[in-house]
Design a protein around this motif. Structure first.
Motif, PDB file in Angstrom:
ATOM      1  N   THR A  27       0.796  -1.355  -0.095  1.00  0.00           N
ATOM      2  CA  THR A  27      -0.083  -0.043  -0.042  1.00  0.00           C
ATOM      3  C   THR A  27       0.885   1.455  -0.006  1.00  0.00           C
ATOM      4  O   THR A  27       0.659   2.074  -0.774  1.00  0.00           O
ATOM      5  N   ALA A  28       1.708   1.264   0.705  1.00  0.00           N
ATOM      6  CA  ALA A  28       2.673   2.408   0.978  1.00  0.00           C
ATOM      7  C   ALA A  28       3.445   2.659  -0.439  1.00  0.00           C
ATOM      8  O   ALA A  28       3.532   3.694  -0.939  1.00  0.00           O
ATOM      9  N   ARG A  29       3.863   1.418  -1.111  1.00  0.00           N
ATOM     10  CA  ARG A  29       4.650   1.683  -2.152  1.00  0.00           C
ATOM     11  C   ARG A  29       3.535   2.281  -3.592  1.00  0.00           C
ATOM     12  O   ARG A  29       4.044   2.922  -4.209  1.00  0.00           O
ATOM     13  N   ALA A  30       2.508   1.922  -3.443  1.00  0.00           N
ATOM     14  CA  ALA A  30       1.316   2.281  -4.440  1.00  0.00           C
ATOM     15  C   ALA A  30       1.171   3.888  -4.261  1.00  0.00           C
ATOM     16  O   ALA A  30       0.592   4.301  -5.270  1.00  0.00           O
ATOM     17  N   HIS A  31       1.338   4.206  -3.059  1.00  0.00           N
ATOM     18  CA  HIS A  31       1.020   5.623  -2.954  1.00  0.00           C
ATOM     19  C   HIS A  31       2.320   6.313  -2.647  1.00  0.00           C
ATOM     20  O   HIS A  31       2.353   7.745  -2.262  1.00  0.00           O
ATOM     21  N   THR A  32       3.509   5.830  -3.256  1.00  0.00           N
ATOM     22  CA  THR A  32       4.510   6.681  -3.108  1.00  0.00           C
ATOM     23  C   THR A  32       4.903   7.642  -4.465  1.00  0.00           C
ATOM     24  O   THR A  32       5.651   8.651  -4.422  1.00  0.00           O
ATOM     25  N   ASP A  33       3.915   7.579  -5.432  1.00  0.00           N
ATOM     26  CA  ASP A  33       4.027   8.091  -6.593  1.00  0.00           C
ATOM     27  C   ASP A  33       3.624   9.366  -6.399  1.00  0.00           C
ATOM     28  O   ASP A  33       2.639   9.903  -5.563  1.00  0.00           O
ATOM     29  N   PRO A  34       4.436  10.466  -6.696  1.00  0.00           N
ATOM     30  CA  PRO A  34       3.988  11.978  -6.665  1.00  0.00           C
ATOM     31  C   PRO A  34       2.776  12.150  -6.956  1.00  0.00           C
ATOM     32  O   PRO A  34       2.295  11.460  -8.065  1.00  0.00           O
ATOM     33  N   GLN A  35       1.787  13.238  -6.790  1.00  0.00           N
ATOM     34  CA  GLN A  35       0.470  13.381  -7.153  1.00  0.00           C
ATOM     35  C   GLN A  35       0.375  14.621  -7.793  1.00  0.00           C
ATOM     36  O   GLN A  35       1.334  15.626  -7.757  1.00  0.00           O
ATOM     37  N   ALA A  36      -0.600  14.919  -8.969  1.00  0.00           N
ATOM     38  CA  ALA A  36      -0.999  16.229  -9.749  1.00  0.00           C
ATOM     39  C   ALA A  36      -1.253  17.203  -8.564  1.00  0.00           C
ATOM     40  O   ALA A  36      -1.923  17.157  -7.788  1.00  0.00           O
ATOM     41  N   PRO A  37      -0.689  18.526  -8.933  1.00  0.00           N
ATOM     42  CA  PRO A  37      -1.179  19.570  -8.096  1.00  0.00           C
ATOM     43  C   PRO A  37      -2.748  19.916  -8.424  1.00  0.00           C
ATOM     44  O   PRO A  37      -3.248  19.267  -9.304  1.00  0.00           O
ATOM     45  N   ALA A  38      -3.590  20.496  -7.401  1.00  0.00           N
ATOM     46  CA  ALA A  38      -5.042  20.840  -7.605  1.00  0.00           C
ATOM     47  C   ALA A  38      -5.355  21.226  -8.841  1.00  0.00           C
ATOM     48  O   ALA A  38      -6.741  20.947  -9.289  1.00  0.00           O
ATOM     49  N   ASP A  39      -4.504  22.200  -9.522  1.00  0.00           N
ATOM     50  CA  ASP A  39      -5.040  22.721 -10.736  1.00  0.00           C
ATOM     51  C   ASP A  39      -4.723  22.052 -12.078  1.00  0.00           C
ATOM     52  O   ASP A  39      -4.736  22.561 -13.203  1.00  0.00           O
ATOM     53  N   PHE A  40      -4.332  20.637 -11.899  1.00  0.00           N
ATOM     54  CA  PHE A  40      -4.365  19.847 -13.449  1.00  0.00           C
ATOM     55  C   PHE A  40      -5.531  19.225 -13.270  1.00  0.00           C
ATOM     56  O   PHE A  40      -6.272  18.705 -12.166  1.00  0.00           O
ATOM     57  N   VAL A  41      -6.016  18.931 -14.480  1.00  0.00           N
ATOM     58  CA  VAL A  41      -7.530  18.395 -14.790  1.00  0.00           C
ATOM     59  C   VAL A  41      -7.298  17.097 -15.860  1.00  0.00           C
ATOM     60  O   VAL A  41      -6.477  17.424 -16.690  1.00  0.00           O
ATOM     61  N   ALA A  42      -8.218  16.461 -16.069  1.00  0.00           N
ATOM     62  CA  ALA A  42      -8.329  15.506 -16.993  1.00  0.00           C
ATOM     63  C   ALA A  42      -9.304  16.504 -18.162  1.00  0.00           C
ATOM     64  O   ALA A  42     -10.302  17.014 -17.782  1.00  0.00           O
ATOM     65  N   LEU A  43      -8.829  16.407 -19.300  1.00  0.00           N
ATOM     66  CA  LEU A  43      -9.385  17.434 -20.364  1.00  0.00           C
ATOM     67  C   LEU A  43     -10.808  17.103 -20.719  1.00  0.00           C
ATOM     68  O   LEU A  43     -11.704  17.752 -20.872  1.00  0.00           O
ATOM     69  N   ARG A  44     -11.087  15.639 -20.360  1.00  0.00           N
ATOM     70  CA  ARG A  44     -12.488  15.183 -20.520  1.00  0.00           C
ATOM     71  C   ARG A  44     -13.331  15.818 -19.713  1.00  0.00           C
ATOM     72  O   ARG A  44     -14.633  15.953 -20.178  1.00  0.00           O
ATOM     73  N   THR A  45     -12.921  16.288 -18.716  1.00  0.00           N
ATOM     74  CA  THR A  45     -13.831  17.033 -17.453  1.00  0.00           C
ATOM     75  C   THR A  45     -14.167  18.337 -18.093  1.00  0.00           C
ATOM     76  O   THR A  45     -15.262  18.993 -17.489  1.00  0.00           O
ATOM     77  N   VAL A  46     -13.380  18.905 -18.945  1.00  0.00           N
ATOM     78  CA  VAL A  46     -13.477  20.192 -19.519  1.00  0.00           C
ATOM     79  C   VAL A  46     -14.106  20.301 -20.688  1.00  0.00           C
ATOM     80  O   VAL A  46     -14.975  21.107 -21.161  1.00  0.00           O
ATOM     81  N   ASP A  47     -13.715  19.290 -21.487  1.00  0.00           N
ATOM     82  CA  ASP A  47     -14.511  19.122 -22.828  1.00  0.00           C
ATOM     83  C   ASP A  47     -14.257  17.642 -23.144  1.00  0.00           C
ATOM     84  O   ASP A  47     -13.309  17.391 -23.710  1.00  0.00           O
ATOM     85  N   PRO A  48     -15.442  16.928 -23.156  1.00  0.00           N
ATOM     86  CA  PRO A  48     -15.476  15.568 -23.400  1.00  0.00           C
ATOM     87  C   PRO A  48     -15.484  15.304 -24.990  1.00  0.00           C
ATOM     88  O   PRO A  48     -15.202  14.278 -25.427  1.00  0.00           O
ATOM     89  N   THR A  49     -15.797  16.459 -25.966  1.00  0.00           N
ATOM     90  CA  THR A  49     -15.907  16.153 -27.311  1.00  0.00           C
ATOM     91  C   THR A  49     -14.733  16.103 -27.966  1.00  0.00           C
ATOM     92  O   THR A  49     -14.472  15.834 -29.354  1.00  0.00           O
ATOM     93  N   ILE A  50     -13.507  16.631 -27.307  1.00  0.00           N
ATOM     94  CA  ILE A  50     -12.368  16.500 -28.009  1.00  0.00           C
ATOM     95  C   ILE A  50     -11.693  15.154 -28.004  1.00  0.00           C
ATOM     96  O   ILE A  50     -11.688  14.444 -27.077  1.00  0.00           O
ATOM     97  N   LEU A  51     -11.343  14.682 -29.111  1.00  0.00           N
ATOM     98  CA  LEU A  51     -10.914  13.317 -29.501  1.00  0.00           C
ATOM     99  C   LEU A  51      -9.519  12.910 -28.714  1.00  0.00           C
ATOM    100  O   LEU A  51      -8.646  14.004 -28.509  1.00  0.00           O
ATOM    101  N   GLN A  52      -9.515  11.846 -28.108  1.00  0.00           N
ATOM    102  CA  GLN A  52      -8.175  11.240 -27.448  1.00  0.00           C
ATOM    103  C   GLN A  52      -7.415  10.072 -28.089  1.00  0.00           C
ATOM    104  O   GLN A  52      -8.158   8.985 -27.922  1.00  0.00           O
TER     105      GLN A  52
END
Length: 269
Positions: A27-52
């Motif tokens: 569990t500890a190893r699974a959470h040692t990865d750094p995390q995104a700052p709060a102002d990073f977003v998934a593009l699909r939450t802002v515009d789901p119509t843009i193809l990926q």
């Protein structure tokens, strides 16, 4: 019998303790990865119509295998960059097009993977498509590979435009015959993008946005993407028609290394 049962209980207790320690360690190893700052977003939450079509989680890229750090086919960007892309999408849809992203935020571990690949001169698996005329010994000198990437700062993306209605691009089959990325559109690997003169990630001077050999409809397509994005604050990398950075960048000097995954965002919010 009682002593034996006690011994058995003791062994069970020790095993349970070991399992608990192991589980906690995992569990500890699974959470040692750094995390995104709060102002990073998934593009699909802002515009789901843009193809990926996130290329680096697939084997259809110049490395020829999924790239380190890409855990999900997800475009992650700083919120200002994502919102500006949404504005561009709104304009293009009115003209019968949609944006399509190939890559967005790129963790530093992915860049490190590119560097290791470039240093391995024996690995020429994807040369026939992505760098047919470039000697692999020159990838650093010619600027195709570097130890840092603006993508890791979160406001840079690789993208194209697709005419609506969009038809899906067929999957790449590892081992299939490779065609140079600058071949005529009907010959190179099929992409539902409009014809930009080369494929994505083509290590060739024909990929320079304003290369004089690219004329007619191909040039018009590049200029449509360029003019649409530049009006909204994006800056094109002159050597790559697909590469744009939103300015001003929220993190102009920071190179992040959190994985490309929904979990990286979930733990940050």
């Amino acid at each position: 019998m009682t002593r034996l049962s006690g011994a058995v209980r003791g062994v069970v207790t020790v095993l349970a303790a070991l399992l608990a320690v192991t589980a906690a360690s995992v569990t500890a190893r699974a959470h040692t990865d750094p995390q995104a700052p709060a102002d990073f977003v998934a593009l699909r939450t802002v515009d789901p119509t843009i193809l990926q079509e996130m290329r680096y989680i697939t084997p259809h890229n110049f490395v020829g295998e999924p790239v380190d750090g890409y855990q999900q086919p997800l475009c992650i960007l700083t919120r200002p960059a994502a919102e500006a892309l949404h504005q561009a999408q709104t304009q293009l849809v009115q003209q019968g097009y949609t944006l399509k992203v190939y890559d967005c935020y790129r963790p530093q571990r992915a860049v490190n993977h590119f560097v290791r690949w470039a240093e391995d001169l024996n690995d020429q698996t994807m040369k026939g498509e992505f760098y047919p005329d470039v000697d692999k010994t020159r990838l650093f000198e010619d600027g195709y590979i570097a130890e840092k990437s603006g993508h890791s700062r979160g406001s840079t993306m690789d993208l194209t435009i697709v005419r609506l209605p969009a038809t899906p691009t067929r999957p790449y089959l590892p081992g299939e015959p490779l065609v140079p990325c600058y071949a005529p559109q009907q010959e190179r690997f099929p992409d539902n993008s409009v014809d930009m003169g080369t494929g994505f990630d083509c290590f060739d001077t024909r990929s320079h946005t304003l290369d004089p050999r690219i004329q007619g409809q191909q040039r018009a397509n590049r200029l449509l993407l360029k003019s649409t994005l530049e009006r909204l604050g994006f800056v094109n990398l002159a050597e790559e028609w697909w590469h744009y950075t939103f300015k001003p960048e929220p993190y102009p000097d920071t190179y992040f290394d959190f994985p490309v995954s929904a979990e990286s965002l979930a733990r940050a919010h």
